[in-house]
Design a protein around this motif. Structure first.
Motif, PDB file in Angstrom:
ATOM      1  N   ARG A 244       0.866  -1.243  -0.084  1.00 38.78           N
ATOM      2  CA  ARG A 244       0.047  -0.034  -0.051  1.00 38.78           C
ATOM      3  C   ARG A 244       0.829   1.115   0.089  1.00 38.78           C
ATOM      4  O   ARG A 244       0.615   2.070  -0.815  1.00 38.78           O
ATOM      5  CB  ARG A 244      -0.912   0.011   1.227  1.00 38.78           C
ATOM      6  CG  ARG A 244      -1.873   1.093   1.342  1.00 38.78           C
ATOM      7  CD  ARG A 244      -2.343   1.236   2.622  1.00 38.78           C
ATOM      8  NE  ARG A 244      -1.141   1.518   3.723  1.00 38.78           N
ATOM      9  CZ  ARG A 244      -1.222   1.185   4.957  1.00 38.78           C
ATOM     10  NH1 ARG A 244      -2.060   0.562   5.580  1.00 38.78           N
ATOM     11  NH2 ARG A 244      -0.224   2.162   5.701  1.00 38.78           N
ATOM     12  N   ASN A 245       1.705   1.215   0.837  1.00 42.08           N
ATOM     13  CA  ASN A 245       2.723   2.332   0.907  1.00 42.08           C
ATOM     14  C   ASN A 245       3.391   2.650  -0.498  1.00 42.08           C
ATOM     15  O   ASN A 245       3.832   3.542  -0.783  1.00 42.08           O
ATOM     16  CB  ASN A 245       3.649   2.331   2.149  1.00 42.08           C
ATOM     17  CG  ASN A 245       2.969   2.262   3.496  1.00 42.08           C
ATOM     18  OD1 ASN A 245       1.837   3.137   3.734  1.00 42.08           O
ATOM     19  ND2 ASN A 245       3.647   1.668   4.253  1.00 42.08           N
TER      20      ASN A 245
ATOM     21  N   TYR B  69      -7.691   4.092   2.433  1.00 42.85           N
ATOM     22  CA  TYR B  69      -6.607   4.727   2.064  1.00 42.85           C
ATOM     23  C   TYR B  69      -6.625   5.424   0.726  1.00 42.85           C
ATOM     24  O   TYR B  69      -7.155   4.828  -0.120  1.00 42.85           O
ATOM     25  CB  TYR B  69      -5.171   3.762   2.262  1.00 42.85           C
ATOM     26  CG  TYR B  69      -5.264   3.031   3.397  1.00 42.85           C
ATOM     27  CD1 TYR B  69      -4.284   3.497   4.593  1.00 42.85           C
ATOM     28  CD2 TYR B  69      -5.914   1.843   3.730  1.00 42.85           C
ATOM     29  CE1 TYR B  69      -4.323   2.885   5.798  1.00 42.85           C
ATOM     30  CE2 TYR B  69      -5.715   1.153   4.865  1.00 42.85           C
ATOM     31  CZ  TYR B  69      -5.113   1.654   6.008  1.00 42.85           C
ATOM     32  OH  TYR B  69      -4.746   0.992   6.938  1.00 42.85           O
TER      33      TYR B  69
END
Length: 214
Positions: free
Chosen positions: A25-26, A55
């Motif tokens: 995700r990052n 997110y």
């Protein structure tokens, strides 16, 4: 050391799955940010975790603006696809109708030529006869028109020839080809002397003949 290729399938271990999600995700959000900066592109990323946590990343001030832009373009693209399909369907329909019309015309042509008449009813045969009569009348009218034009052309040519003949005849009457006054003096004297002589020479000469008058 070469890193092995990871097989793309669901990670069964919940703890490993959570760690992988956090790392990926990052990385995904970082790549989206870099893409927007390097290429001056409008980028938006929305991610929901397995637990439903949101997110997101948006290169613009508001994520909603990018979403609205996406909806407009997606709707336009869908509309374009619909229009294209309708246009193709219209062409297919026109093509089928054209093929049917061509077949009908070919069938009518065969019947006018006297072929495939077994399936015709008396009314159809009468209609074919009427069409043939109309065609014959049109042919006769065109034929008569061509004959009339040819006759007019021949009459015009005859008129031109008569005018040319009259002009030539008038020129011949005004300017005769031979006049005595135009003969040379020696020729006139020679003709006069010859006319006074009653004797005719009967001698045979070899060589160039000479004019002599006795």
């Amino acid at each position: 050391m070469v890193r092995g290729k990871i097989q793309m399938r669901r990670i069964e271990n919940a703890s490993s799955r959570l760690v992988t999600f956090s790392k990926r995700r990052n990385g995904l959000l970082k790549k989206a940010r870099e893409l927007s900066i390097l290429c001056d592109a409008e980028v938006a990323v929305i991610i929901f975790s397995q637990n439903g946590k949101l997110y997101e990343f948006a290169s613009t001030d508001k994520m909603q603006n990018t979403i609205e832009r996406y909806r407009i373009n997606a709707k336009q693209g869908y509309s374009d696809r619909i229009d294209e399909e309708l246009y193709k369907e219209k062409l297919r329909y026109e093509s089928e109708n054209m093929a049917k019309k061509i077949e009908i015309i070919k069938m009518s042509q065969r019947k006018l030529m006297g072929k495939d008449l077994d399936s015709c009813s008396s009314e159809e045969l009468q209609e074919i006869s009427r069409q043939l009569e109309i065609s014959l009348n049109n042919i006769r009218e065109r034929k008569d028109q061509l004959f009339k034009e040819q006759i007019e052309q021949l009459q015009e040519k005859e008129r031109l020839l008569l005018e040319e003949n009259a002009r030539l005849s008038k020129q011949c009457d005004a300017r005769p080809w031979l006049q005595t006054s135009t003969l040379p003096n020696q020729a006139v004297a020679y003709l006069s002397s010859c006319s006074k002589s009653s004797d005719v020479e009967t001698e045979l000469f070899i060589g160039v003949p000479q004019m002599r008058c006795l």
